[in-house]
Design a protein around this motif. Structure first.
Motif, PDB file in Angstrom:
ATOM      1  N   ALA A  56     -16.982  16.767 -19.265  1.00  0.00           N
ATOM      2  CA  ALA A  56     -16.400  15.481 -18.857  1.00  0.00           C
ATOM      3  C   ALA A  56     -17.142  14.323 -19.525  1.00  0.00           C
ATOM      4  O   ALA A  56     -16.531  13.323 -19.907  1.00  0.00           O
ATOM      5  N   ALA A  57     -18.454  14.476 -19.674  1.00  0.00           N
ATOM      6  CA  ALA A  57     -19.238  13.429 -20.336  1.00  0.00           C
ATOM      7  C   ALA A  57     -18.976  13.404 -21.834  1.00  0.00           C
ATOM      8  O   ALA A  57     -19.000  12.341 -22.455  1.00  0.00           O
ATOM      9  N   GLY A  58     -18.690  14.568 -22.421  1.00  0.00           N
ATOM     10  CA  GLY A  58     -18.539  14.648 -23.868  1.00  0.00           C
ATOM     11  C   GLY A  58     -17.129  14.449 -24.387  1.00  0.00           C
ATOM     12  O   GLY A  58     -16.946  14.095 -25.548  1.00  0.00           O
ATOM     13  N   ILE A  59     -16.127  14.684 -23.536  1.00  0.00           N
ATOM     14  CA  ILE A  59     -14.733  14.555 -23.975  1.00  0.00           C
ATOM     15  C   ILE A  59     -14.015  13.592 -23.030  1.00  0.00           C
ATOM     16  O   ILE A  59     -13.366  14.006 -22.064  1.00  0.00           O
ATOM     17  N   PRO A  60     -14.133  12.288 -23.276  1.00  0.00           N
ATOM     18  CA  PRO A  60     -13.554  11.307 -22.362  1.00  0.00           C
ATOM     19  C   PRO A  60     -12.049  11.442 -22.155  1.00  0.00           C
ATOM     20  O   PRO A  60     -11.545  11.141 -21.080  1.00  0.00           O
ATOM     21  N   ALA A  61     -11.325  11.928 -23.157  1.00  0.00           N
ATOM     22  CA  ALA A  61      -9.871  12.045 -23.023  1.00  0.00           C
ATOM     23  C   ALA A  61      -9.472  13.070 -21.955  1.00  0.00           C
ATOM     24  O   ALA A  61      -8.406  12.958 -21.351  1.00  0.00           O
ATOM     25  N   LEU A  62     -10.330  14.042 -21.712  1.00  0.00           N
ATOM     26  CA  LEU A  62     -10.043  15.089 -20.725  1.00  0.00           C
ATOM     27  C   LEU A  62     -10.958  14.989 -19.491  1.00  0.00           C
ATOM     28  O   LEU A  62     -11.142  15.971 -18.774  1.00  0.00           O
ATOM     29  N   LYS A  63     -11.510  13.796 -19.292  1.00  0.00           N
ATOM     30  CA  LYS A  63     -12.476  13.604 -18.208  1.00  0.00           C
ATOM     31  C   LYS A  63     -11.910  13.988 -16.844  1.00  0.00           C
ATOM     32  O   LYS A  63     -12.572  14.671 -16.068  1.00  0.00           O
ATOM     33  N   HIS A  67     -13.320  16.810 -14.397  1.00  0.00           N
ATOM     34  CA  HIS A  67     -13.731  16.344 -13.065  1.00  0.00           C
ATOM     35  C   HIS A  67     -13.092  17.253 -12.004  1.00  0.00           C
ATOM     36  O   HIS A  67     -13.755  17.679 -11.054  1.00  0.00           O
ATOM     37  N   LEU A  68     -11.821  17.539 -12.176  1.00  0.00           N
ATOM     38  CA  LEU A  68     -11.108  18.426 -11.250  1.00  0.00           C
ATOM     39  C   LEU A  68     -11.694  19.833 -11.275  1.00  0.00           C
ATOM     40  O   LEU A  68     -11.863  20.467 -10.228  1.00  0.00           O
ATOM     41  N   LEU A  69     -12.027  20.337 -12.463  1.00  0.00           N
ATOM     42  CA  LEU A  69     -12.651  21.662 -12.565  1.00  0.00           C
ATOM     43  C   LEU A  69     -14.020  21.692 -11.888  1.00  0.00           C
ATOM     44  O   LEU A  69     -14.389  22.688 -11.249  1.00  0.00           O
ATOM     45  N   ALA A  74     -17.190  23.266  -7.119  1.00  0.00           N
ATOM     46  CA  ALA A  74     -17.922  22.893  -5.903  1.00  0.00           C
ATOM     47  C   ALA A  74     -17.239  23.474  -4.671  1.00  0.00           C
ATOM     48  O   ALA A  74     -17.909  23.959  -3.748  1.00  0.00           O
ATOM     49  N   CYS A  75     -15.923  23.445  -4.639  1.00  0.00           N
ATOM     50  CA  CYS A  75     -15.165  24.024  -3.527  1.00  0.00           C
ATOM     51  C   CYS A  75     -15.412  25.532  -3.448  1.00  0.00           C
ATOM     52  O   CYS A  75     -15.625  26.092  -2.363  1.00  0.00           O
ATOM     53  N   PHE A  76     -15.411  26.201  -4.597  1.00  0.00           N
ATOM     54  CA  PHE A  76     -15.732  27.624  -4.669  1.00  0.00           C
ATOM     55  C   PHE A  76     -17.125  27.868  -4.084  1.00  0.00           C
ATOM     56  O   PHE A  76     -17.334  28.780  -3.290  1.00  0.00           O
ATOM     57  N   GLY A  77     -18.084  27.028  -4.481  1.00  0.00           N
ATOM     58  CA  GLY A  77     -19.453  27.160  -3.976  1.00  0.00           C
ATOM     59  C   GLY A  77     -19.546  26.958  -2.476  1.00  0.00           C
ATOM     60  O   GLY A  77     -20.285  27.666  -1.792  1.00  0.00           O
ATOM     61  N   VAL A  78     -18.789  25.997  -1.937  1.00  0.00           N
ATOM     62  CA  VAL A  78     -18.775  25.757  -0.490  1.00  0.00           C
ATOM     63  C   VAL A  78     -18.280  27.001   0.241  1.00  0.00           C
ATOM     64  O   VAL A  78     -18.861  27.429   1.251  1.00  0.00           O
ATOM     65  N   VAL A 145     -22.212  18.117  -0.768  1.00  0.00           N
ATOM     66  CA  VAL A 145     -22.495  16.780  -1.304  1.00  0.00           C
ATOM     67  C   VAL A 145     -21.733  16.561  -2.606  1.00  0.00           C
ATOM     68  O   VAL A 145     -21.085  15.525  -2.800  1.00  0.00           O
ATOM     69  N   LEU A 146     -21.786  17.534  -3.492  1.00  0.00           N
ATOM     70  CA  LEU A 146     -21.101  17.388  -4.776  1.00  0.00           C
ATOM     71  C   LEU A 146     -19.586  17.366  -4.612  1.00  0.00           C
ATOM     72  O   LEU A 146     -18.895  16.579  -5.273  1.00  0.00           O
ATOM     73  N   LEU A 147     -19.054  18.194  -3.726  1.00  0.00           N
ATOM     74  CA  LEU A 147     -17.614  18.203  -3.496  1.00  0.00           C
ATOM     75  C   LEU A 147     -17.139  16.858  -2.951  1.00  0.00           C
ATOM     76  O   LEU A 147     -16.127  16.310  -3.407  1.00  0.00           O
ATOM     77  N   ILE A 148     -17.882  16.291  -2.013  1.00  0.00           N
ATOM     78  CA  ILE A 148     -17.533  14.970  -1.472  1.00  0.00           C
ATOM     79  C   ILE A 148     -17.608  13.912  -2.576  1.00  0.00           C
ATOM     80  O   ILE A 148     -16.717  13.066  -2.709  1.00  0.00           O
ATOM     81  N   LEU A 149     -18.652  13.983  -3.393  1.00  0.00           N
ATOM     82  CA  LEU A 149     -18.797  13.039  -4.506  1.00  0.00           C
ATOM     83  C   LEU A 149     -17.625  13.138  -5.471  1.00  0.00           C
ATOM     84  O   LEU A 149     -17.040  12.127  -5.869  1.00  0.00           O
ATOM     85  N   PHE A 150     -17.236  14.357  -5.831  1.00  0.00           N
ATOM     86  CA  PHE A 150     -16.101  14.537  -6.743  1.00  0.00           C
ATOM     87  C   PHE A 150     -14.804  14.048  -6.115  1.00  0.00           C
ATOM     88  O   PHE A 150     -13.973  13.438  -6.782  1.00  0.00           O
ATOM     89  N   ALA A 151     -14.623  14.317  -4.827  1.00  0.00           N
ATOM     90  CA  ALA A 151     -13.391  13.890  -4.148  1.00  0.00           C
ATOM     91  C   ALA A 151     -13.302  12.367  -4.066  1.00  0.00           C
ATOM     92  O   ALA A 151     -12.247  11.776  -4.307  1.00  0.00           O
ATOM     93  N   VAL A 152     -14.411  11.719  -3.742  1.00  0.00           N
ATOM     94  CA  VAL A 152     -14.423  10.261  -3.591  1.00  0.00           C
ATOM     95  C   VAL A 152     -14.216   9.564  -4.938  1.00  0.00           C
ATOM     96  O   VAL A 152     -13.541   8.545  -5.013  1.00  0.00           O
TER      97      VAL A 152
END
Length: 161
Positions: A56-63, A67-69, A74-78, A145-152
């Motif tokens: 996501a940091a390296g390919i802005p067009a597909l950020k 981000h969704l991946l 993170a959801c998988f980890g939860v 924490v990461l899942l909430i961060l990604f969702a927000v």
């Protein structure tokens, strides 16, 4: 999120995996921390977050896609960490022999990197707490924490650096 934030999250996720490998190699309080199948799956979740955020940091067009991946990782980890925390609370639910271990250990990646992906431990094993929490509880905390961060931050529009 900015490129810097994605890179920070990527490095943070990698550091969680490095910490897990150090626990596996050196133990804690003279107790070896052998990874169970659920631990290995949590490592894969962390690596999924790290790789997705790096991309996501390296390919802005597909950020947004990356981000969704990362959010899906993170959801998988939860889910996986939550199952292991549940097994720690109810160890009688575990039969002691996990068929998932055989399935995970047969992959070629495990043969090539056994120090990172080989499952040897029991999912319901109680090990010494680190700062008051078991390792799966810490894992569940950071995945949440990461899942909430990604969702927000998914729908927030930010300028790329």
């Amino acid at each position: 999120m900015s490129r810097t934030q994605y890179l920070f999250i990527s490095l943070f996720s990698l550091s969680l995996v490095v910490f897990a490998v150090l626990l596996q190699q050196f133990g804690y309080q003279d107790t070896p921390f052998l990874p169970c199948p659920l631990c290995i799956l949590q490592r894969i979740g962390c690596l999924g977050i790290a790789i997705s955020c790096f991309l996501a940091a390296g390919i802005p067009a597909l950020k947004k896609l990356f981000h969704l991946l990362a959010a899906m990782s993170a959801c998988f980890g939860v889910i996986i960490a939550g199952k292991q925390v549940w097994l720690l609370s109810y160890p009688e639910a575990s039969c002691g022999i996990d068929p998932l271990e055989v399935w995970i250990n047969q992959f070629q990646l495990v043969q090539g990197l056994p120090w990172l992906f080989k499952a040897d431990g029991l999912c319901s094993a109680k090990l010494p707490a680190i700062l008051g929490l078991q390792v799966p509880e810490w894992s569940l905390f950071w995945f949440c924490v990461l899942l909430i961060l990604f969702a927000v931050t998914f729908f927030k529009h930010t300028k790329t650096e």
